[in-house]
Write a protein that holds these residues in place. Structure first.
Motif, PDB file in Angstrom:
ATOM      1  N   SER A 132       2.907 -10.145  -3.691  1.00 13.17           N
ATOM      2  CA  SER A 132       2.464  -8.581  -2.838  1.00 13.17           C
ATOM      3  C   SER A 132       1.029  -8.185  -3.986  1.00 13.17           C
ATOM      4  CB  SER A 132       3.193  -7.497  -2.845  1.00 13.17           C
ATOM      5  OG  SER A 132       2.341  -6.116  -2.368  1.00 13.17           O
ATOM      6  N   ASP A 160      -1.341 -11.253  -1.741  1.00  9.77           N
ATOM      7  CA  ASP A 160      -1.367 -10.490  -0.362  1.00  9.77           C
ATOM      8  C   ASP A 160      -1.322 -11.524   0.957  1.00  9.77           C
ATOM      9  OD1 ASP A 160      -1.214  -8.357   0.698  1.00  9.77           O
ATOM     10  OD2 ASP A 160      -3.598  -7.794   1.213  1.00  9.77           O
ATOM     11  N   ASP A 165      -0.014 -12.497   4.729  1.00  9.32           N
ATOM     12  CA  ASP A 165       0.508 -12.347   5.755  1.00  9.32           C
ATOM     13  C   ASP A 165       1.602 -11.776   5.888  1.00  9.32           C
ATOM     14  OD1 ASP A 165      -2.064 -11.302   6.830  1.00  9.32           O
ATOM     15  OD2 ASP A 165      -2.835 -12.997   8.102  1.00  9.32           O
ATOM     16  N   SER A 215       2.033  -8.934  11.285  1.00 11.17           N
ATOM     17  CA  SER A 215       2.250  -9.218   9.810  1.00 11.17           C
ATOM     18  C   SER A 215       2.208  -7.588   9.586  1.00 11.17           C
ATOM     19  CB  SER A 215       1.167  -9.299   8.852  1.00 11.17           C
ATOM     20  OG  SER A 215      -0.246  -9.257   9.416  1.00 11.17           O
ATOM     21  N   ARG A 248       3.995  -8.744   5.575  1.00 13.82           N
ATOM     22  CA  ARG A 248       3.040  -8.149   4.723  1.00 13.82           C
ATOM     23  C   ARG A 248       3.641  -6.998   5.129  1.00 13.82           C
ATOM     24  NH1 ARG A 248      -1.508  -8.852   6.126  1.00 13.82           N
ATOM     25  NH2 ARG A 248      -2.746  -9.681   4.865  1.00 13.82           N
ATOM     26  N   THR A 265       5.401  -5.281   1.586  1.00 10.14           N
ATOM     27  CA  THR A 265       5.082  -3.856  -0.176  1.00 10.14           C
ATOM     28  C   THR A 265       5.915  -3.426   0.456  1.00 10.14           C
ATOM     29  OG1 THR A 265       2.516  -4.888   1.861  1.00 10.14           O
ATOM     30  CG2 THR A 265       2.712  -2.798   0.883  1.00 10.14           C
TER      31      THR A 265
END
Length: 263
Positions: free
Chosen positions: A194, A198, A200, A225, A254, A258
């Motif tokens: 992450s 980073d 998708d 994403s 993503r 996250t």
């Protein structure tokens, strides 16, 4: 029998028969020959017709096979025109053929190759074989506990000295996370991906899994994403729990990555 009667019988040979027991024997050989020849002629005509039908059927089958092969070659040629790297590598622009096929920009994604518990001593060989096959086109990132597992990428490490767009890369796990600490290792990998990558999407697999990147890419093109995604082959555990198979692989978006990294 009189002479006149004899002449009459001779002039009508078709009715001259002699009965022996229960069988009638035709005493007129010319009649037998005529009808025998006629029957043989009918059999010959039928045989020739069957042969023609058989030959026609064979030619029809051959023509159908040729048409099928021709269309198959056209389809294969159409698919081969799409460069795998331009479809799969993040950041690359789509060609006109790709736009026509997918109607969407290619999502950036990486494939996270986790250590397998199956024959751990053979892991360096498995990672080498992945690098020779599906690894580069799937943007493979090897999760390793030592650079000796794949020394070719020692200078291509995530978060340290990674070369953008060049795969496979390695993600080196800290020494305080040992091989048998599966959950802390996964948590560290998710946070690192992450923060430093980073993407998708991230596709998590084991190192004994064979990835088909074209199929994966086509699936991801239909996903968003920015929304939560945890997709894979679900295995049922307890009645209220389920999880996706690590061997079959699972995809995280993503947003999901996250959220997990901040948990």
């Amino acid at each position: 029998i009189g002479a006149s009667q004899f002449n009459c019988l001779c002039s009508c040979p078709k009715i001259m028969r002699h009965r022996i027991g229960k069988q009638d024997i035709d005493l007129n050989p010319s009649s037998t020959d005529v009808f025998g020849a006629h029957n043989h002629s009918k059999q010959s005509v039928g045989t020739h017709q069957e042969e023609r039908n058989l030959h026609n059927g064979v030619w029809i089958r051959i023509i159908c096979i040729l048409i099928f092969v021709t269309f198959s070659l056209l389809i294969v040629d159409r698919i081969s025109e799409v460069p795998a790297d331009s479809v799969l590598n993040p950041g690359n622009k789509l060609s006109e053929i790709e736009k026509d096929m997918f109607h969407a920009p290619a999502p950036s994604f990486v494939t996270i190759v986790m250590p397998s518990v199956v024959k751990p001593d053979a892991r360096p060989l498995r990672l080498t074989n992945i690098a020779k096959t599906w690894g580069p086109s799937s943007n493979a990132i090897y999760v390793v506990h030592s650079t000796n597992e794949f020394p070719e990428a020692e200078r291509n490490q995530v978060g340290k000295s990674s070369i953008t767009g060049h795969y496979p890369q390695i993600l080196l796990v800290p020494e305080d996370i040992t091989v048998d600490m599966g959950v802390p290792r996964l948590e560290y990998v998710i946070r690192t991906i992450s923060r430093d990558v980073d993407p998708d999407f991230a596709f998590f697999v084991n190192d004994h899994t064979f990835v088909l990147p074209n199929n994966l890419c086509k699936y991801l093109r239909e996903q968003d994403s920015s929304k939560d995604l945890y997709s894979g082959h679900a295995l049922k555990g307890k009645p209220d729990t389920a999880f996706n198979s690590g061997a079959a692989g699972y995809v995280l978006s993503r947003k999901t990555i996250t959220d997990l990294s901040e948990y």
